[in-house]
Scaffold this motif. Sequence first.
Motif, PDB file in Angstrom:
ATOM      1  N   ARG A   1      13.276 -53.280  -9.451  1.00  0.00           N
ATOM      2  CA  ARG A   1      12.161 -52.389  -9.199  1.00  0.00           C
ATOM      3  C   ARG A   1      11.406 -52.160 -10.512  1.00  0.00           C
ATOM      4  NH1 ARG A   1      13.189 -46.160  -8.764  1.00  0.00           N
ATOM      5  NH2 ARG A   1      11.263 -46.320  -9.967  1.00  0.00           N
ATOM      6  N   PHE A   2      10.289 -51.492 -10.420  1.00  0.00           N
ATOM      7  CA  PHE A   2       9.514 -51.110 -11.600  1.00  0.00           C
ATOM      8  C   PHE A   2      10.281 -50.078 -12.422  1.00  0.00           C
ATOM      9  CE2 PHE A   2       6.562 -47.971 -13.426  1.00  0.00           C
ATOM     10  CZ  PHE A   2       5.780 -48.780 -14.233  1.00  0.00           C
TER      11      PHE A   2
ATOM     12  N   THR B   1       4.319 -55.699  -8.764  1.00  0.00           N
ATOM     13  CA  THR B   1       5.203 -54.636  -8.287  1.00  0.00           C
ATOM     14  C   THR B   1       4.374 -53.383  -8.060  1.00  0.00           C
ATOM     15  OG1 THR B   1       7.218 -53.368  -8.778  1.00  0.00           O
ATOM     16  CG2 THR B   1       5.758 -53.839 -10.623  1.00  0.00           C
TER      17      THR B   1
ATOM     18  N   ALA C   1      14.316 -57.485 -11.797  1.00  0.00           N
ATOM     19  CA  ALA C   1      13.574 -57.660 -10.545  1.00  0.00           C
ATOM     20  C   ALA C   1      13.943 -56.632  -9.485  1.00  0.00           C
ATOM     21  CB  ALA C   1      13.746 -59.069  -9.973  1.00  0.00           C
TER      22      ALA C   1
ATOM     23  N   THR D   1       9.657 -55.039 -14.978  1.00  0.00           N
ATOM     24  CA  THR D   1      10.671 -55.270 -13.953  1.00  0.00           C
ATOM     25  C   THR D   1      11.923 -55.931 -14.541  1.00  0.00           C
ATOM     26  OG1 THR D   1       9.605 -57.377 -13.358  1.00  0.00           O
ATOM     27  CG2 THR D   1       9.016 -55.426 -12.053  1.00  0.00           C
TER      28      THR D   1
ATOM     29  N   ARG E   1       9.057 -60.685 -16.706  1.00  0.00           N
ATOM     30  CA  ARG E   1       9.698 -59.432 -16.326  1.00  0.00           C
ATOM     31  C   ARG E   1       9.387 -58.326 -17.328  1.00  0.00           C
ATOM     32  NH1 ARG E   1      10.244 -59.729 -11.144  1.00  0.00           N
ATOM     33  NH2 ARG E   1      11.541 -61.448 -10.420  1.00  0.00           N
TER      34      ARG E   1
END
Length: 463
Positions: free
Chosen positions: A149-150, A267, A147, A110, A105
């Motif tokens: 979003r960017f 992503t 997780a 993310t 992540r």
Amino acid sequence: MSAGPELNAGVAQRLGRLVRRVQADARVPAVSAALHRADRPLWTCTVGGTGNTVGPQTQFRIGSVTKTFTAVLALQCRDDGLLDLDDPVGRHLDLPAHGELTVRRLLSHTAGLQREPFGDVWDTLHAPDAEKLVAELDRAERVLPPARRFHYSNLGLAVLGQLVARLRGGSWAEVLAERVLNPLKLTDTTAIPGPAATTGFLVDAYSDEAHPEPPTDFGAVGPAAQLWSTATDMARWAAFLADPAALDPAGLVLAPGTLDEMRWPLTTTDETLWGAGFGLGLILIPQGERVVHVGHDGAMPGFLAAVYGRRGGDGTAGAMGAAVLGSSGTATELFDLPHRLLAAAVEHDPAEVEPWRPGPPAPADLRGLLGRWWGEGFEYAFSWHDGSLRARGVGDPPGRPPAVFTPLPDRPDVFRTVSGREAGELLRLTRDEAGAVVRMHWATYRFTRHQETFEGYDFRAGS
């Protein structure tokens, strides 16, 4: 790998004009650009200068391009068994907060961690040291759920830099030099500016005055933005990110398969445009026609950088990368320039078409399965090329890569799909008493020589 003939003079002039046009229109005190490709000598172009001579060996600040190096160091740790990408960072670092965020992540932005370390570092230009960075993590926010979003985070990459340093038993800069810069001969890439470093500027919006920006050391945030480099080093680095086997055939820095993993988009950076994606520390920018540019942009006070390698497409040479470094902090036109250089080089000086040559036949026990098969109502062609069994849909566009299979040594007539459609899935062959392949199952779907319904109705037989 030896380079081929010189870049065509007309093409070199065209590329140079692109650089000079951006330097003039965007009012950049100095620009250095380079194009690396396996089949031509290195092409470079420098324009401008502010009191000191600017050339191919002039260092510029590359900002967040640094993140691609930290990402490679993290993947090296994974490949060496020191961590798993889904490990929480707190498993390897003693952190007061956010230790549950995973390596994957953080690499893909993310994790939801705030963008910068605690405090107003862009006001003070004083970044924390390693001890303070860790100690103040409990004052940094999780601005989004993991997780969701960017969300770009320098802090996240700084934490990964501390993780790599701890696992390797040295400072981040020491580990980087030993494990990446030296093996790839990136001799002009350093954490501290050398004597050939140029000055960065803020160019006044309404006059031609250029204000020098102060030099900054980003301390423990260095793994996100610290490095200085040259366009020649960065074009080589971009070529490595796109085609590692050409520059590192022994896999001393990273296995090609690991770079494949880093380049897989995890992503998008914009939910509606889908114009760019993010992999494991790498920005991915589609160019159409199954072409992607992979690399990163960078920005620090007085400097902008854009470093990208090119993958795929007709005419793309091996180990093809471009870098553009500029001594202005606001000339965003620089970000598009490496993409234009790569596209122009392919259009006006494409790689040579490799001639086809006959090869050895398919193994005797597989020759009978080559040809057309039907699955799920669609027709596929199975073939033998370059020493492997392959399959592609009969209606697939020419540029779509085939599925490639490799046999499982302990299971006769069973293959693993190693790339392309249904990657990872099994292909099982069924033979009749004479040994002929009469049926196959790929990802559990039945494949037959003639079109059938799922109940087994054969249209050819009419029953």
